[in-house]
Enzyme design. Structure first.
Site, PDB file in Angstrom:
ATOM      1  N   GLU A 199      -2.001  -0.377  -8.510  1.00 33.06           N
ATOM      2  CA  GLU A 199      -1.638  -1.489  -9.536  1.00 33.06           C
ATOM      3  C   GLU A 199      -3.038  -2.396  -9.436  1.00 33.06           C
ATOM      4  O   GLU A 199      -2.907  -3.648  -9.006  1.00 33.06           O
ATOM      5  CB  GLU A 199      -0.199  -2.892  -8.804  1.00 33.06           C
ATOM      6  CG  GLU A 199       1.241  -1.606  -8.513  1.00 33.06           C
ATOM      7  CD  GLU A 199       2.104  -2.234  -8.548  1.00 33.06           C
ATOM      8  OE1 GLU A 199       2.044  -2.891  -7.337  1.00 33.06           O
ATOM      9  OE2 GLU A 199       3.235  -2.050  -8.845  1.00 33.06           O
TER      10      GLU A 199
ATOM     11  N   GLU B   5       5.625   4.088  -8.377  1.00 34.73           N
ATOM     12  CA  GLU B   5       7.247   3.213  -7.974  1.00 34.73           C
ATOM     13  C   GLU B   5       8.461   2.931  -8.462  1.00 34.73           C
ATOM     14  O   GLU B   5       7.955   2.296 -10.108  1.00 34.73           O
ATOM     15  CB  GLU B   5       6.349   1.976  -7.385  1.00 34.73           C
ATOM     16  CG  GLU B   5       5.439   2.224  -6.456  1.00 34.73           C
ATOM     17  CD  GLU B   5       4.655   0.748  -5.818  1.00 34.73           C
ATOM     18  OE1 GLU B   5       5.188  -0.233  -5.594  1.00 34.73           O
ATOM     19  OE2 GLU B   5       3.922   1.052  -5.324  1.00 34.73           O
TER      20      GLU B   5
HETATM   21  C1  BGC Z   1       3.319  -2.509  -4.614  1.00 39.42           C
HETATM   22  C2  BGC Z   1       4.270  -2.753  -3.788  1.00 39.42           C
HETATM   23  C3  BGC Z   1       5.350  -4.004  -3.086  1.00 39.42           C
HETATM   24  C4  BGC Z   1       6.289  -3.577  -4.587  1.00 39.42           C
HETATM   25  C5  BGC Z   1       7.517  -4.611  -4.477  1.00 39.42           C
HETATM   26  C6  BGC Z   1       5.072  -3.100  -5.857  1.00 39.42           C
HETATM   27  O1  BGC Z   1       3.912  -3.757  -6.755  1.00 39.42           O
HETATM   28  O2  BGC Z   1       3.065  -1.935  -5.218  1.00 39.42           O
HETATM   29  O3  BGC Z   1       3.664  -2.275  -2.471  1.00 39.42           O
HETATM   30  O4  BGC Z   1       6.403  -4.026  -2.074  1.00 39.42           O
HETATM   31  O5  BGC Z   1       5.723  -3.532  -5.869  1.00 39.42           O
HETATM   32  O6  BGC Z   1       6.918  -5.684  -4.428  1.00 39.42           O
END
Ligand code: BGC
Length: 447
Positions: free
Chosen positions: A166, A353
């Site tokens: 990110e 993610e």
């Molecule tokens: C990040 C994580 C974070 C998740 C939830 C992402 O932006 O990579 O580290 O915990 O979002 O906020």
């Protein structure tokens, strides 16, 4: 009821990041990172929480891998803490840091789980921040040296690599909005940092190819989706600016070797002057093997003059929200994937993610997080639509294996499919864990 079926070779996984789970902040020679400094500065993190202990995964990684083994996943996405390897960012290597990741990776391989390694998930060595951090081009060289050490060390064990997690968060969230470490509020600085991050990414990919080791490399930008309130051009443009800030700003240089004009012009209007040195764009424009996509939320928005950085406002639709307040918008997941396909072609994509915050606590040993199951169902259905529409999805990695240090929110926001009791460090599988386990085993679910 409909069966949502995934392709035979679909890879399933869970993700975490070093500072969010490891703890052991002062052990085995680990240096200080910007997140240690930031979280220990009053006012930055809810309840003054920090990652000193976190989930204590540094000591409990075997138990955590057991959880994943039972879950039946194919891939575990984790990150290496740069300050464990180079406590001062450069200079002497800390062997004990390397040893830890060998123990972790060996155990994963033994458990038949493929390691996917993120080289940078935000824990910059403080010593480098003291010299300007990502605003100083020396940090680029330091990172490439660190990456080279890791590539050579783990060659043959790790085959999937991500350079940066990110870059939008590392640059703009941390240096313009200022809610993440190091907490600056300066658009010029943040934009320059975004450029340095892209150069870092490109040079790291180049270094990876030069080492000649087997494997695949990519990066993991965060995405969002804003659906225009109307078909008026100004609403469409406003939404494109916000999406463009996340998506095209970081992906166009990588895939096309140039920044998107509409964003360059916008930044210029806001007084930003990017210092792009000769050869930078070629450095960034290295072919990558796959793209990691992170997606959590989106919503409806429209143009509003002089509103925020990009002249838009959100229109409240009363969509359900997760416990962190983010609207649930699976349609945006589908749409952003389609847009990426249109712009960048059939690059293999791993969802690196996707997940949700629900703060359900155990009751008699059970965590009834039906909200999370619902979120997963909705987003996996959106993903399945994208696959049916030809997006080259290779895998889905949910955030997160377990509750962990949620950055500025500290321990108040829980994203895990496994509950962590931060007092006893006990792990409890949530209902969503069992749901995910079933889905992974079947390669389908019923909606
Ligand atoms: C990040 C994580 C974070 C998740 C939830 C992402 O932006 O990579 O580290 O915990 O979002 O906020």
């Amino acid at each position: 009821m409909a069966i949502i079926q995934f392709p035979k070779d679909m890879k399933w996984g869970t993700a975490t990041a070093s500072y969010q789970i490891e703890g052991a902040a002062n052990e085995d020679g680990r240096g200080v990172s910007i997140w240690d400094t930031f979280s220990k500065t009053p006012g930055n993190v809810v309840n003054g929480d920090n990652g000193d202990i976190a989930c204590d995964s540094y000591h409990r990684f075997e138990e955590d891998i057991e959880l994943m083994k039972e879950l039946g996943i194919d891939v575990y996405r984790f990150s290496i803490a740069w300050p464990r390897i180079f406590p001062n960012g450069t200079g002497e290597i800390n062997q004990k840091g390397l040893d830890y990741y060998h123990r972790l990776v060996d155990k994963l391989i033994e458990s038949d789980i493929e390691p996917m390694c993120t080289l940078y998930h935000w824990d910059l060595p403080q010593a480098l921040q003291d010299k300007g951090g990502w605003n100083n081009r020396e940090t680029i060289d330091a990172f490439v040296q660190y990456a080279e050490v890791i590539f050579k060390e783990f060659s043959g064990k790790i085959n999937k690599w991500l350079t940066l997690n990110e870059p939008w968060c590392i640059s703009f969230l941390s240096n313009y909005i200022g809610v993440h470490a190091p907490g600056n509020k300066n658009l010029q600085l943040a934009a320059q940092i975004s450029h340095h991050l892209l150069v870092t990414h490109g040079l790291t990919v180049k270094k990876f190819r030069e080492t000649g080791i087997d494997g695949q490399i990519g990066f993991a930008p965060n995405t969002t989706w804003l659906e225009p309130y109307s078909n008026r051009q100004e609403d469409i443009d406003a939404c494109n600016r916000e999406i463009g800030w996340y998506v095209e700003w970081f992906m166009d240089p990588v895939f096309k070797g140039s920044y998107p004009d509409f964003m360059l012009e916008w930044f210029k209007k806001k007084g930003v002057e990017l210092d792009i040195q000769d050869g930078d764009m070629e450095k960034i424009n290295q072919p990558i093997d796959f793209l990691g996509i992170n997606y959590y939320t989106g919503h409806i928005a429209r143009h509003k003059e002089n509103e925020g950085l990009l002249d838009w406002e959100m229109v409240e639709m009363n969509y359900d929200r997760t416990d962190i307040g983010w609207p649930i918008f699976p349609e945006g997941f589908y749409k952003v994937l389609m847009r990426i396909k249109e712009s960048y072609g059939d690059i293999p994509i791993y969802i690196t993610e996707n997940g949700s915050c629900y703060n359900d606590e155990p009751e008699n040993g059970q965590v009834k997080d039906s909200g999370r199951i619902n979120y997963l169902q909705q987003h996996l259905t959106a993903l399945s639509r994208a696959i049916a529409s030809g997006v080259n999805i290779k895998g889905y990695i949910t955030w997160s294996l377990m509750d962990n240090f949620e950055w500025a929110e500290g321990y108040t926001m829980r994203f895990g499919i496994v509950h962590v009791n931060y007092r006893t460090l006990e792990r409890t599988k949530k209902d969503s864990y069992y749901w995910y386990k079933q889905t992974v085993a079947n390669n389908w679910f019923e909606n």
